[in-house]
Write a protein that holds these residues in place. Structure first.
Motif, PDB file in Angstrom:
ATOM      1  N   LEU A  64      -0.963  -0.808  -4.289  1.00 65.03           N
ATOM      2  CA  LEU A  64      -2.410  -0.027  -4.343  1.00 65.03           C
ATOM      3  C   LEU A  64      -2.350   1.497  -3.674  1.00 65.03           C
ATOM      4  CD1 LEU A  64      -5.818  -0.275  -4.439  1.00 65.03           C
ATOM      5  CD2 LEU A  64      -5.396  -0.765  -1.874  1.00 65.03           C
ATOM      6  N   LEU A  65      -1.948   2.231  -5.244  1.00 67.79           N
ATOM      7  CA  LEU A  65      -2.188   3.682  -4.367  1.00 67.79           C
ATOM      8  C   LEU A  65      -3.226   4.067  -4.173  1.00 67.79           C
ATOM      9  CD1 LEU A  65      -0.439   4.710  -8.070  1.00 67.79           C
ATOM     10  CD2 LEU A  65       0.621   3.370  -6.231  1.00 67.79           C
ATOM     11  N   VAL A  66      -3.179   4.881  -2.547  1.00 70.66           N
ATOM     12  CA  VAL A  66      -4.162   5.423  -1.709  1.00 70.66           C
ATOM     13  C   VAL A  66      -4.237   6.871  -2.074  1.00 70.66           C
ATOM     14  CG1 VAL A  66      -5.387   5.237  -0.372  1.00 70.66           C
ATOM     15  CG2 VAL A  66      -3.769   3.257  -0.610  1.00 70.66           C
ATOM     16  N   GLY A  67      -5.535   7.473  -2.104  1.00 66.30           N
ATOM     17  CA  GLY A  67      -5.146   9.203  -2.218  1.00 66.30           C
ATOM     18  C   GLY A  67      -5.468   9.578  -0.903  1.00 66.30           C
ATOM     19  N   LEU A  68      -4.622  10.246  -0.385  1.00 62.57           N
ATOM     20  CA  LEU A  68      -4.797  11.135   0.805  1.00 62.57           C
ATOM     21  C   LEU A  68      -5.997  12.554   1.032  1.00 62.57           C
ATOM     22  CD1 LEU A  68      -1.884   9.970   3.244  1.00 62.57           C
ATOM     23  CD2 LEU A  68      -4.275   8.869   3.185  1.00 62.57           C
TER      24      LEU A  68
ATOM     25  N   THR B 149      -1.958 -10.929   3.039  1.00 58.18           N
ATOM     26  CA  THR B 149      -0.868 -10.244   2.869  1.00 58.18           C
ATOM     27  C   THR B 149      -1.020  -8.654   2.555  1.00 58.18           C
ATOM     28  OG1 THR B 149       0.797 -10.624   2.359  1.00 58.18           O
ATOM     29  CG2 THR B 149       0.339 -12.201   4.184  1.00 58.18           C
ATOM     30  N   ALA B 150      -0.681  -7.775   3.231  1.00 61.34           N
ATOM     31  CA  ALA B 150      -0.130  -6.942   2.602  1.00 61.34           C
ATOM     32  C   ALA B 150       0.768  -5.976   3.382  1.00 61.34           C
ATOM     33  CB  ALA B 150      -1.488  -5.523   3.137  1.00 61.34           C
ATOM     34  N   ALA B 151       1.368  -5.346   2.770  1.00 58.99           N
ATOM     35  CA  ALA B 151       2.348  -4.186   3.854  1.00 58.99           C
ATOM     36  C   ALA B 151       1.976  -2.958   3.744  1.00 58.99           C
ATOM     37  CB  ALA B 151       3.791  -4.000   2.979  1.00 58.99           C
ATOM     38  N   LEU B 152       2.294  -1.524   4.071  1.00 64.55           N
ATOM     39  CA  LEU B 152       1.869  -0.271   4.773  1.00 64.55           C
ATOM     40  C   LEU B 152       3.427   0.675   4.526  1.00 64.55           C
ATOM     41  CD1 LEU B 152       0.206   1.822   4.485  1.00 64.55           C
ATOM     42  CD2 LEU B 152      -0.239   1.551   6.828  1.00 64.55           C
ATOM     43  N   SER B 153       3.420   1.585   3.215  1.00 64.91           N
ATOM     44  CA  SER B 153       4.385   2.066   3.710  1.00 64.91           C
ATOM     45  C   SER B 153       3.994   3.603   4.009  1.00 64.91           C
ATOM     46  CB  SER B 153       5.001   2.862   2.102  1.00 64.91           C
ATOM     47  OG  SER B 153       6.233   3.897   2.253  1.00 64.91           O
ATOM     48  N   THR B 154       5.180   3.677   5.332  1.00 68.27           N
ATOM     49  CA  THR B 154       5.331   4.833   5.810  1.00 68.27           C
ATOM     50  C   THR B 154       5.977   6.156   5.213  1.00 68.27           C
ATOM     51  OG1 THR B 154       6.011   4.466   7.348  1.00 68.27           O
ATOM     52  CG2 THR B 154       4.409   4.085   8.060  1.00 68.27           C
ATOM     53  N   ALA B 155       5.814   5.608   4.045  1.00 65.16           N
ATOM     54  CA  ALA B 155       7.479   7.348   3.682  1.00 65.16           C
ATOM     55  C   ALA B 155       6.961   8.306   4.027  1.00 65.16           C
ATOM     56  CB  ALA B 155       7.999   6.619   2.492  1.00 65.16           C
TER      57      ALA B 155
ATOM     58  N   ILE C  34       0.538  -1.377  -0.205  1.00 68.82           N
ATOM     59  CA  ILE C  34       0.168   0.448   0.267  1.00 68.82           C
ATOM     60  C   ILE C  34       1.234   2.138   0.125  1.00 68.82           C
ATOM     61  CG2 ILE C  34      -1.643   1.050   1.700  1.00 68.82           C
ATOM     62  CD1 ILE C  34      -2.382  -1.288   3.001  1.00 68.82           C
ATOM     63  N   LEU C  35       1.206   2.068  -1.389  1.00 71.39           N
ATOM     64  CA  LEU C  35       1.687   2.931  -0.710  1.00 71.39           C
ATOM     65  C   LEU C  35       0.641   4.457  -0.527  1.00 71.39           C
ATOM     66  CD1 LEU C  35       3.570   3.222  -4.210  1.00 71.39           C
ATOM     67  CD2 LEU C  35       4.470   2.464  -1.386  1.00 71.39           C
ATOM     68  N   PRO C  36       0.490   5.072  -0.459  1.00 71.49           N
ATOM     69  CA  PRO C  36      -0.307   5.985   0.143  1.00 71.49           C
ATOM     70  C   PRO C  36       0.352   7.594  -0.332  1.00 71.49           C
ATOM     71  CG  PRO C  36      -0.035   4.912   2.876  1.00 71.49           C
ATOM     72  CD  PRO C  36       0.893   4.559   1.202  1.00 71.49           C
TER      73      PRO C  36
ATOM     74  N   ALA D 265      -8.705   1.431   1.464  1.00 73.00           N
ATOM     75  CA  ALA D 265      -7.314   0.406   0.502  1.00 73.00           C
ATOM     76  C   ALA D 265      -8.334  -0.463   1.496  1.00 73.00           C
ATOM     77  CB  ALA D 265      -6.715   1.089   1.118  1.00 73.00           C
ATOM     78  N   LEU D 266      -8.140  -1.263   2.791  1.00 76.95           N
ATOM     79  CA  LEU D 266      -8.456  -2.284   3.318  1.00 76.95           C
ATOM     80  C   LEU D 266      -9.192  -3.364   3.059  1.00 76.95           C
ATOM     81  CD1 LEU D 266      -5.970  -1.520   4.806  1.00 76.95           C
ATOM     82  CD2 LEU D 266      -6.247  -3.164   6.663  1.00 76.95           C
ATOM     83  N   LYS D 267     -10.468  -2.543   2.526  1.00 77.11           N
ATOM     84  CA  LYS D 267     -11.399  -3.356   2.409  1.00 77.11           C
ATOM     85  C   LYS D 267     -11.374  -3.801   0.770  1.00 77.11           C
ATOM     86  CE  LYS D 267     -15.986  -1.527   3.815  1.00 77.11           C
ATOM     87  NZ  LYS D 267     -17.600  -0.248   3.766  1.00 77.11           N
ATOM     88  N   TYR D 268     -11.099  -2.523  -0.364  1.00 76.60           N
ATOM     89  CA  TYR D 268     -10.863  -2.997  -0.962  1.00 76.60           C
ATOM     90  C   TYR D 268      -9.702  -4.472  -1.567  1.00 76.60           C
ATOM     91  CZ  TYR D 268      -8.633  -2.651  -6.328  1.00 76.60           C
ATOM     92  OH  TYR D 268      -8.786  -2.832  -7.839  1.00 76.60           O
TER      93      TYR D 268
END
Ligand code: BES
Ligand code: MN
Ligand code: ZN
Length: 498
Positions: free
Chosen positions: A73-77, A106-112, A20-22, A95-98
């Motif tokens: 998964l690109l996620v708009g904030l 399994t998913a990973a979330l970038s916090t960069a 997941i890339l916010p 995002a998670l529902k998607y």
């Protein structure tokens, strides 16, 4: 779902089904440049062509031919300057529902991006927390009566979310709240979604019993016990039903010395209206009329698992409200535990009748430091506020201020309504001390005023959750049906309670 925190793994080397890339709308290409190098500038291209703009709630799934993950998964904030905790929850929820729909395990979330820009100001937790909170809340669904999907096309359950937390900022207490309070919210949602036939006062009592433990004691009064206590107001509601009532009392001792906080949860397991029968249209929703009690159980569950240093007593005056042959008749007069007499002019205004005795019982047996009602009390609540806020009324401003703070932090919002002394006149009875309805106007406030007459000097706040306890449609992190409202609000409130 398990939340893992990885300190030394990058976006380029993490192994997961989906990364997941916010994004904010201002994305300049720097945050994910390292990862993008390995992808030959794919992300940059998608952003430059405006295929993905970072608008709040926008989702774009891309398949990667290289690298350690197959999909991102690109996620708009939204705009960086406009980001709030609630927007993060909603984006995380979407995002998670998607991903759940996709069948990812399994998913990973970038916090960069959370690190590069300080996105949140003055919030209780960090950016990732809210994103994950919304995500976890969104994964709930109620499956009890659905046939399990056949094994062949069974999608995988989302099992874990790994937080790529390069600075280790999120460790410590980060996931404790999420590990405990989100499941407690789901627990309350389950109880409320359960049809009344499978969530009788007896079953609710057994459910409460199962929370018993070292610090949690559960006591259940039956009709005879309630008679001995003189709780005729409560008992009057149960008379028309063949299901026996259960007056449920749960003590939690968190080791502090002070008097307990009492939480009175309205627990009408089905509200037909009694002889003042409700219209058929929408009556099925009245299985939700124990949402206050369910929230109280969720609160006890979470507070005991968190071992919060507070003392609590939760009271659930559980009963059905039915129009059987022995039902209370409009015009009947009953005496509450406090000795006050009540003329019942409408048997559908039953919530206040059971809560009056719950309050009297709490004050008589526990001398609580504060009483908090959670109740789906009035249809007028949604007339006043729509589905956006809990209506709050009470006799103690500091208590209400603390609830406002917890409401702002959890987005289980409260809106204070007045308790003018003039409302007393609305409830004058010709033949008893008080009547249980206040006329056509001010239905929300007169219901609360009725309860204030039983609170006396005890610090008390009433939360009418009639318009927020269930959702008519899916929202980013709330699915249609029971919302579990009150659990996050009150646990947050109790976390700071002094
Ligand atoms: N449980 C209802 C309130 C309610 C209505 C909750 C709709 C959720 C959705 C409550 O017991 C009730 O019937 N209240 C009456 C009071 C009236 C008779 C004074 C109402 O609001 O109509
Ligand atoms: Mn009613
Ligand atoms: Zn009701």
């Amino acid at each position: 779902m398990e939340i893992k925190i990885e300190k030394n793994v990058s976006e380029s080397s993490i192994k997961a089904d989906v990364l997941i890339l916010p994004f904010t709308e201002e994305y300049t290409g720097t945050v994910y440049s390292k990862l993008d190098e390995g992808l030959q500038g794919l992300i940059r291209r998608i952003v430059e062509t405006k295929e993905f703009t970072g608008k709040h709630g926008e989702l774009t799934l891309i398949h990667l031919l290289k690298g350690s993950v197959e999909k991102a998964l690109l996620v708009g904030l939204g705009k960086a300057a406009e980001i709030t905790a609630e927007k993060l929850r909603r984006a995380g929820g979407k995002a998670l529902k998607y991903l759940k729909g996709l069948g990812a395990a399994t998913a990973a979330l970038s916090t960069a991006i959370f690190k590069e820009q300080a996105l949140l100001h003055g919030a209780q937790h960090n950016t990732a927390f809210y994103f994950i909170e919304g995500g976890l809340l969104s994964l709930y669904d109620y499956k009890r009566y659905k046939k399990p999907e056949p094994q062949m096309n069974k999608r995988k359950e989302l099992k874990s979310l790994t937080l790529l937390d390069a600075d280790g900022e999120s460790s410590g207490g980060f996931s404790k709240w999420l590990d405990i309070v989100i499941p407690a919210t789901a627990y309350a949602r389950d109880l409320v979604n359960t049809p009344s036939a499978d969530m009788t006062p007896t079953i609710l009592g057994e459910t409460a019993k199962s929370l018993s433990g070292r610090r949690v004691k559960v006591k259940i009064l039956d009709a005879d016990d309630a008679k001995k206590e003189g709780m005729w107001s409560y008992l009057s509601v149960s008379k028309g039903s063949t299901e026996p009532p259960r007056f449920i009392v749960i003590e939690y001792k968190g080791g502090s010395k002070g008097a307990p906080v009492a939480i009175n949860g309205k627990s009408i397991t089905f509200d037909s209206g009694g002889l003042s029968l409700k219209p058929a249209d929408g009556m099925e929703k009245m299985k939700y009329d124990m949402a206050g009690g369910a929230a109280a159980l969720g609160i006890i569950k979470a507070v005991s698992e968190l071992s919060l240093p507070v003392n609590l007593v939760a009271i659930l005056p559980a009963t059905e409200n039915m129009p059987g042959g022995s039902a209370t008749r409009p015009g009947d007069v009953v005496t509450a535990i406090t000795g006050k007499t009540i003329e019942i002019l409408n048997t559908d205004a039953e919530g206040r009748l059971v809560l009056a005795d719950a309050m009297g019982y709490a004050i008589k047996h526990y001398k609580p430091a504060a009483v908090i009602d959670l109740a789906t009390l009035t249809g007028a609540c949604s007339i006043a506020l729509g589905n956006e806020a809990i209506a709050m009324m009470g006799n103690n401003e500091p208590l209400m201020d603390n609830l406002k703070k917890a409401a702002a932090e959890t987005y289980e919002r409260v809106w204070q309504m007045p308790l003018y002394e003039e409302y007393k006149d609305y409830l004058k009875s010709d033949i008893a001390d008080i009547k249980n309805i206040g006329g056509r106007t001010g239905g929300l406030v007169t219901a609360a005023y009725f309860l204030s007459e039983f609170a006396g000097d005890t610090p008390w706040v009433h939360l009418d959750i009639a318009s927020t306890a269930f959702a008519d449609k899916d929202k980013p992190y709330i699915c249609k049906g029971a919302t579990g409202i009150g659990v996050r609000l009150i646990v947050n409130f109790l976390s700071d309670y002094k």
